[in-house]
Design an enzyme around this catalytic site. Sequence first.
Site, short mmCIF file in Angstrom:
data_model
loop_
_atom_site.label_atom_id
_atom_site.label_comp_id
_atom_site.label_asym_id
_atom_site.label_seq_id
_atom_site.Cartn_x
_atom_site.Cartn_y
_atom_site.Cartn_z
CE LYS A 155 -4.17 -2.39 0.18
NZ LYS A 155 -5.16 -2.69 -1.09
CE LYS A 157 -6.81 -0.51 -3.40
NZ LYS A 157 -7.98 -1.30 -3.52
CE LYS A 181 -4.13 -9.22 -3.44
NZ LYS A 181 -4.30 -8.48 -4.51
CG ASP A 183 -3.97 -3.60 -3.61
OD1 ASP A 183 -5.33 -4.43 -4.35
OD2 ASP A 183 -4.26 -3.16 -2.90
CD GLU A 184 -7.69 -3.73 -5.62
OE1 GLU A 184 -7.49 -4.79 -5.09
OE2 GLU A 184 -8.09 -2.44 -4.89
CG HIS A 273 -8.61 -8.88 -6.83
ND1 HIS A 273 -9.63 -8.34 -6.87
CD2 HIS A 273 -8.21 -8.86 -5.06
CE1 HIS A 273 -9.33 -7.84 -5.70
NE2 HIS A 273 -8.79 -7.88 -4.56
NE ARG A 274 -13.96 -11.56 -2.29
CZ ARG A 274 -14.85 -11.71 -1.41
NH1 ARG A 274 -15.83 -12.67 -1.49
NH2 ARG A 274 -14.85 -11.10 -0.27
CG HIS A 306 -9.03 -12.71 -3.06
ND1 HIS A 306 -8.43 -11.65 -1.95
CD2 HIS A 306 -8.22 -12.80 -3.11
CE1 HIS A 306 -7.71 -10.97 -2.21
NE2 HIS A 306 -7.59 -12.19 -3.01
CE LYS A 314 -9.95 -2.81 3.06
NZ LYS A 314 -9.22 -2.88 2.62
N GLY A 343 -8.45 -8.43 3.12
CA GLY A 343 -8.94 -7.02 3.81
C GLY A 343 -9.74 -6.97 4.67
N GLY A 344 -8.43 -5.57 5.28
CA GLY A 344 -8.09 -5.20 6.21
C GLY A 344 -7.92 -6.31 7.63
CB ALA A 365 -1.97 -8.67 5.71
N GLY A 366 -2.32 -6.20 3.84
CA GLY A 366 -2.21 -4.70 2.90
C GLY A 366 -1.49 -4.37 4.75
N GLY A 367 -2.84 -3.06 4.88
CA GLY A 367 -3.12 -2.08 5.64
C GLY A 367 -2.23 -3.20 6.95
C1 RUB Z 1 -6.66 -5.74 0.90
C2 RUB Z 1 -6.54 -5.76 -0.39
C3 RUB Z 1 -7.60 -6.50 -1.24
C4 RUB Z 1 -9.34 -6.67 -0.52
C5 RUB Z 1 -10.36 -7.66 -1.86
O1 RUB Z 1 -5.69 -4.62 1.79
O2 RUB Z 1 -5.75 -5.14 -1.21
O3 RUB Z 1 -8.27 -5.80 -2.25
O4 RUB Z 1 -9.11 -7.81 0.30
O5 RUB Z 1 -11.27 -7.63 -0.81
P1 RUB Z 1 -6.10 -4.46 2.86
P2 RUB Z 1 -11.55 -9.25 -0.56
O6 RUB Z 1 -5.43 -5.52 4.10
O7 RUB Z 1 -5.39 -3.64 3.12
O8 RUB Z 1 -7.70 -4.03 3.71
O9 RUB Z 1 -10.53 -9.99 -0.65
O10 RUB Z 1 -12.77 -9.63 0.34
O11 RUB Z 1 -11.73 -9.74 -2.29
MG MG Z 2 -6.64 -4.57 -2.92
#
Ligand code: RUB
Ligand code: MG
Length: 419
Positions: A155, A157, A181, A183-184, A273-274, A306, A314, A343-344, A365-367
Site C-alpha cells: 500500500k 495500492k 501480491k 493490488d487489483e 481476485h474478485r 478470495h 473491513k 480485506g482489513g 494483509a495489506g494495511g
Molecule cells: C486488501 C486488498 C484486497 C481486498 C479485496 O488490503 O487490497 O483487494 O482484500 O477484498 P487490506 P476481498 O489488507 O489493506 O485491506 O478479499 O474481500 O475480495
Molecule cells: Mg486490493
Amino acid sequence: DGIMTGIEYDDFLDLGYEPAGTELVCEFTIEPAAGMSMEAAASRVASESSNGTWAALHVDEDELTELGAVACGIDGRTVTVAYPTALFEAGSMPQILSCIAGNILGMKAVDSIRLEDCDWPESITSGFPGPQFGPSVAREKLDAGERPVLATVPKPKVGLSTDAHARIGEEAWRGGVDLLKDDENLTDQAFNPFADRLAESLAARDRAQEETGERKDYLVNVTAETTEMLERVDLVAEHGGGFVMVDVITCGWAAVQSVRERCEDHGLAIHAHRAMHAAFDRLDHHGVSMRVIAQIARLCGVDHIHTGTAGLGKLANEDTPGINEWLTSDCHGLRPVLPVASGGLHPGVVDQLIDALGTDIIVQAGGGIHGHPDGTHAGAKALRQSVEASMAGTDLETYADDHAELATALEKWGAETPR
Ligand code: RUB
Ligand code: MG
C-alpha cells in the site's frame, strides 16, 4: 401440426418433478412482482432461462419440452429449477451463465431474484479443467507446511514506483510472508510498468529466498485484455515466476478460461481476485451469490480465490465458512481451491480467523502489515508470529510477551475489526 398450444410461461412448473442426477439444479431466492404468484414467477424463471419466452411459439412441441427447465420446488421464497444438460455448451462458462444468470435477473415478473447455489452434474464439470494445484501450492510451490499461507499487498495500492514496490515486497518476504501480491488496480501503468515490476520483484524474491531459506513467490497482476494477458502470463513463466493474479470478474470468465489453459502450459498457479463481486452478491435478495461465483471460479480452474474473512475484516461478507467448505468438498474429481481471507486483516484477528476458517487458507494483509508502527518488515514478522501463536494454541497476548513486533501490533489494533 407444428403449432404449439400449451407451452407457455406457466407450463415450466412441475412441483412433483424429481431432478435427474445428470441435470444442473439451481436454487434461487425470488420475490414475485405485485399480483404474481410464486408459482407463476417460478415457472417464468424456468422458462426464460431455458427455452421459453413470453409468447407461445409455433414450433414443434417435442423439441421444446425436451430442453425446457423445470421449476420443481418452492419452499418459502426459495425456488429450485432443474436444467437438462443438453441446454448447455460443455466447457463454455459464458454460455452457461447466459442461461442461469441471464435475462431472468431483469424480469418484470419478479421484484428481485438471486441465484444462491448450484448443484453441478458431472456432465458439466467434466467440460472444465478445475484447478491445477489448489491448496497443494502451500507445499508444492511454497514452504508453508500445515500453517496458512501468508501474503501481502503493498500500500498505497497504486502510485508506488517499481523500486519502492519491489523494496516493500522484499521487506515483507524477509519478515516472513510467503507471497507478494499486486493490488487489483495495479497492472501496467507508467509509474510502475508491468515488465519492470515483474523483473525487479522476482529478483527481490530470489534474494529473500536466499536469505530466509524459504520458497517465496509473487502474485503479479496480469489482468488485461485477453491476448495481452496471455502475453503477460508467458512473460511471468520466462522470468521464473510460479503464480499469476487475475481479477476474474472484471476480465470475464472466458478470459479466465484462456488464462487457465496457458498457465497449464507453464505450470503456473492462478490467484483469483474478485473485484466487482459485490455488484452481484452484496444485496442478499438479488444477484448472484459469492458461493456461486466461487463455484464458477473452481470449474474454470483458479487455484486460489478470495472468499472474505468470516466477518473479521473491513468488507461486508457472506458465508465465508460455507463457501470455503464447498471449495474443498468433492466435486466430481475437480481439485479443490485454496480460499483467501483478505480485506482489513491484521495480526490481532488471526487467531479468530483460524478458529473460523481453519488453516487451509491464505491470510492476506495489506494495511495490517504496512501500517505497523515500525514498518513493513516488522509488520510481516508480527503477522507470522500471530500465526505461530495460533498454530501452537497460545494466546496472542501471551505470545507477544517475548515477540516485540506482535506486541506492537496488538497495542495498535487490539483484536478489533476495522471499518
Ligand atoms: C486488501 C486488498 C484486497 C481486498 C479485496 O488490503 O487490497 O483487494 O482484500 O477484498 P487490506 P476481498 O489488507 O489493506 O485491506 O478479499 O474481500 O475480495
Ligand atoms: Mg486490493
